[in-house]
Design a protein around this motif. Structure first.
Motif, PDB file in Angstrom:
ATOM      1  N   PHE A 326     -70.853 -13.281 -24.172  1.00 22.90           N
ATOM      2  CA  PHE A 326     -71.068 -12.584 -22.904  1.00 22.90           C
ATOM      3  C   PHE A 326     -71.499 -11.137 -23.121  1.00 22.90           C
ATOM      4  O   PHE A 326     -72.080 -10.520 -22.228  1.00 22.90           O
ATOM      5  N   ALA A 327     -71.251 -10.584 -24.306  1.00 25.27           N
ATOM      6  CA  ALA A 327     -71.690  -9.223 -24.608  1.00 25.27           C
ATOM      7  C   ALA A 327     -73.142  -9.182 -25.071  1.00 25.27           C
ATOM      8  O   ALA A 327     -73.775  -8.128 -25.059  1.00 25.27           O
ATOM      9  N   ALA A 328     -73.688 -10.338 -25.473  1.00 24.40           N
ATOM     10  CA  ALA A 328     -75.061 -10.398 -26.004  1.00 24.40           C
ATOM     11  C   ALA A 328     -76.083 -10.294 -24.878  1.00 24.40           C
ATOM     12  O   ALA A 328     -75.813 -10.629 -23.719  1.00 24.40           O
ATOM     13  N   GLU A 329     -77.282  -9.812 -25.244  1.00 24.17           N
ATOM     14  CA  GLU A 329     -78.391  -9.751 -24.301  1.00 24.17           C
ATOM     15  C   GLU A 329     -79.125 -11.089 -24.288  1.00 24.17           C
ATOM     16  O   GLU A 329     -79.007 -11.892 -25.235  1.00 24.17           O
ATOM     17  N   VAL A 330     -79.896 -11.305 -23.228  1.00 25.50           N
ATOM     18  CA  VAL A 330     -80.692 -12.527 -23.145  1.00 25.50           C
ATOM     19  C   VAL A 330     -81.687 -12.555 -24.301  1.00 25.50           C
ATOM     20  O   VAL A 330     -82.404 -11.586 -24.550  1.00 25.50           O
ATOM     21  N   GLY A 331     -81.710 -13.672 -25.030  1.00 29.10           N
ATOM     22  CA  GLY A 331     -82.585 -13.825 -26.181  1.00 29.10           C
ATOM     23  C   GLY A 331     -81.882 -13.596 -27.504  1.00 29.10           C
ATOM     24  O   GLY A 331     -82.401 -13.976 -28.554  1.00 29.10           O
ATOM     25  N   ASP A 332     -80.680 -12.998 -27.471  1.00 29.10           N
ATOM     26  CA  ASP A 332     -79.944 -12.720 -28.712  1.00 29.10           C
ATOM     27  C   ASP A 332     -79.340 -13.999 -29.279  1.00 29.10           C
ATOM     28  O   ASP A 332     -78.972 -14.919 -28.542  1.00 29.10           O
TER      29      ASP A 332
END
Length: 614
Positions: A326-332
């Motif tokens: 949930f802390a990651a950005e979209v695409g990570d």
């Protein structure tokens, strides 16, 4: 008898079904001795009263299961069930007689193997169970001796079948001919003329031309059979204002559907699981240094992205991996992180925000749902009273005055799908109603009720010219457009035969290569490819299709393309033709065996069995 417990081979099944075609043609209808133990004698074999009664009962029950209604013997006879059953049993007895004449039989050891292999006689351990065997036969109404005799006869029939059809093959010439026909290809050049290519605009048709077109095509301007139906309906929507919904019920429903109105934040993710932490760490390192991608890792495992797609997941779904995902950005891509299957890499493909719908916003939707449900229950309680009114002689018009039902009228045809005819139940009732039927209450799909009455049936009849005028204009214009375009196309063909240059026509030109008979080209008539395959290479042809006319030149006639699909097609044809030949041979054998056995039927015994079904 054994056929009820042990399924015959699929080959034998369709062979026996083919025997039904022969019917009872050639049977000698006569009275046998005074006994009623047999209904037919076939050579040295007999068809017993019990066998006939059992099979007839089975057929009747099968029809009852399909139709959902009780079937009287008179109805079964009208359907020909009694003759079908007798025909089948006589066919089997004819083969048994032939087996007996040939001296074929199955030994006790083989019979034992057959019985032991029947799943219905096996216990929970998968092995033959004597008590299960006894109970299964008892439930089927068959004694052991009769069952084993029938199973022995069945096995002997299979031996004869194998001897007749074994090794039967159609010549390769026929298989190849059919394959070449279906998979043959054609290459051609095509130019298309449309209304925009007309040399001159078409004149507006006058009344005389329209009348002539109308008279020349009565089939296009004929109204279908029409039923003039009066009906009454009562639907939940019609009585929503009569339903009271209290606040507590609304809040209770809101709580029941809490997951719908309180949706937590979610992530669209993919997960690739590894055998251990080291493998997952190594894969993540490759991604971080640019040596690989998430897609490449998935493909390297022999998987597709759909295999690793988890859809939208909440934090609660992800356990210990939730915080990092949930802390990651979209695409990570993050990981290695724990999962219920082992260390995994997660890729975040989308972010879905939390959504909260307050009770006040959901109130209208909740009230509509509750009101509709209570309206349906209210209609259910009123349906019986409405039916009682009809039974007491009330007309539909009186019903509309005395109840909340609404009166309507429809000119119903098979193409009616509006208003009350939008309901499947209404259309089914309208289709079957007759002038003698009295109105009765029936339910609609949304919980409403209706009743209808047939007032009149109008046979197919000419549509009045004035009512059909727009369609007459459309049809005549299309006909004239096709004729004009065809004339231009014919002139164009004469020019193309001299020059062969399609590009000089200024039309939309297409070159199609390797098209099969089953190919479809947008904007062409249904028989387009069939007409293409009628052409010889180098030939020109005009193919009209209403507002489009096509000019073609066949460039090449090509043989089938040798592909895996062609091999499967050829193999399929071979199998079907081999089966067809085998079936024909066995049917000929069975028919000959039946004729030589000289079946005779005891009509008195048949009548006695059938009378017991009354």
């Amino acid at each position: 008898m054994a056929a009820r417990i042990k399924k015959l081979s699929s080959t034998f099944v369709w062979i026996l079904l083919g025997l039904l075609i022969a019917g009872l043609a050639g049977f000698g209808a006569t009275n046998l001795s005074g006994t009623v133990r047999t209904v037919a004698k076939v050579g040295s074999e007999t068809v017993s009263v019990d066998d006939y009664a059992r099979e007839l009962q089975r057929e009747i029950r099968a029809v009852e299961a399909q139709t959902g209604r009780s079937l009287q013997m008179s109805d079964a006879a009208a359907m020909g069930l009694d003759r079908q059953v007798l025909s089948r049993l006589v066919a089997l007895a004819s083969i048994d007689n032939e087996v007996s004449e040939l001296g074929l039989s199955v030994g006790d050891e083989k019979l034992q193997q057959e019985i032991l292999a029947i799943p219905a006689f096996q216990g929970i351990d998968g092995k033959f169970d004597r008590e299960t065997y006894r109970f299964a036969l008892e439930q089927a109404g068959i004694d052991e001796a009769a069952f084993e005799a029938d199973l022995r006869a069945e096995a002997a029939r299979t031996l004869v079948q194998s001897a007749v059809i074994g090794g039967v093959e159609m010549p390769d010439t026929l298989v190849n001919t059919l394959t070449d026909f279906v998979a043959a290809r054609r290459s051609f050049t095509m130019a298309t003329l449309t209304e925009a290519d007309l040399a001159a605009p078409l004149p507006d048709p006058d009344d005389a031309a329209l009348r002539a077109h109308y008279d020349a095509h009565p089939d296009r301007f004929t109204l279908p059979e029409t039923k003039k139906i009066t009906y009454v309906t009562l639907t939940p929507e019609m009585i929503l204002d009569q339903v009271e919904i209290d606040e507590d019920a609304l809040r209770a429903l809101y709580r029941e559907r809490a997951e719908e109105f309180s949706v937590p934040e979610r992530r669209l993710i993919e997960r690739l699981v590894f055998a251990d932490e080291a493998a997952a760490s190594g894969a993540m390192a490759q991604i971080e240094v640019g040596g690989s991608t998430f897609e490449a890792l998935v493909e390297g495992r022999g998987l597709s992205l759909s295999d690793v797609d988890m859809g939208d997941m909440t934090a609660g779904n992800l356990g210990e991996a939730a915080a990092a995902v949930f802390a990651a950005e979209v695409g990570d891509v993050v990981g290695p992180l724990p999962s219920d299957l082992g260390p995994a890499l997660y890729r975040v493909n989308g972010r879905l925000e939390a959504r909260e719908t307050p009770f006040e916003e959901a109130r209208g939707e909740l009230r509509e749902e509750l009101a509709a449900e209570r309206a349906r229950r209210l209609i259910e309680t009123r349906a019986e009273a409405i039916d009682d009114l009809l039974a007491g002689g009330a007309t539909l018009e009186e019903l509309a005055e005395e109840t909340d039902m609404e009166l309507g009228q429809i000119d119903w045809t098979a193409d009616s799908f509006e208003g009350a005819a939008a309901y499947d139940a209404f259309r089914a009732a309208a289709r079957s109603v007759s002038i003698e039927d009295f109105p009765e209450v029936a339910f609609l799909e949304d919980g409403g009720v209706f009743a209808l009455r047939l007032d009149d049936t109008l046979p197919p009849r000419p549509e009045p010219f004035d009512a059909a005028r727009d369609r007459v204009i459309e049809g005549l214009t299309l006909e004239q457009t096709e004729a004009a375009l065809t004339a231009q196309a014919e002139a164009l063909v004469k020019e193309l035969k001299k020059t062969g240059d399609f590009t000089a026509t200024g039309l939309d030109v297409k070159v199609e290569a390797g098209m099969t008979r089953g190919a479809y080209l947008d904007g062409t008539p249904p028989d387009f490819m069939a007409k293409v395959f009628e052409m010889e290479p180098g030939a020109y042809r005009v193919i009209a299709g209403g507002d489009r006319v096509h000019v073609l030149r066949l460039d090449a006639a090509l043989p089938p393309e040798e592909t895996a699909d062609l091999a499967r097609l050829r193999s399929g044809f071979g199998q079907e033709l081999d089966q067809a030949l085998a079936q024909a041979l066995f049917e000929a054998f069975a028919r000959d065996a039946q004729l030589r056995a000289g079946p005779t039927v005891d009509q008195r015994a048949l009548n006695a069995v059938q009378s017991s079904f009354q």
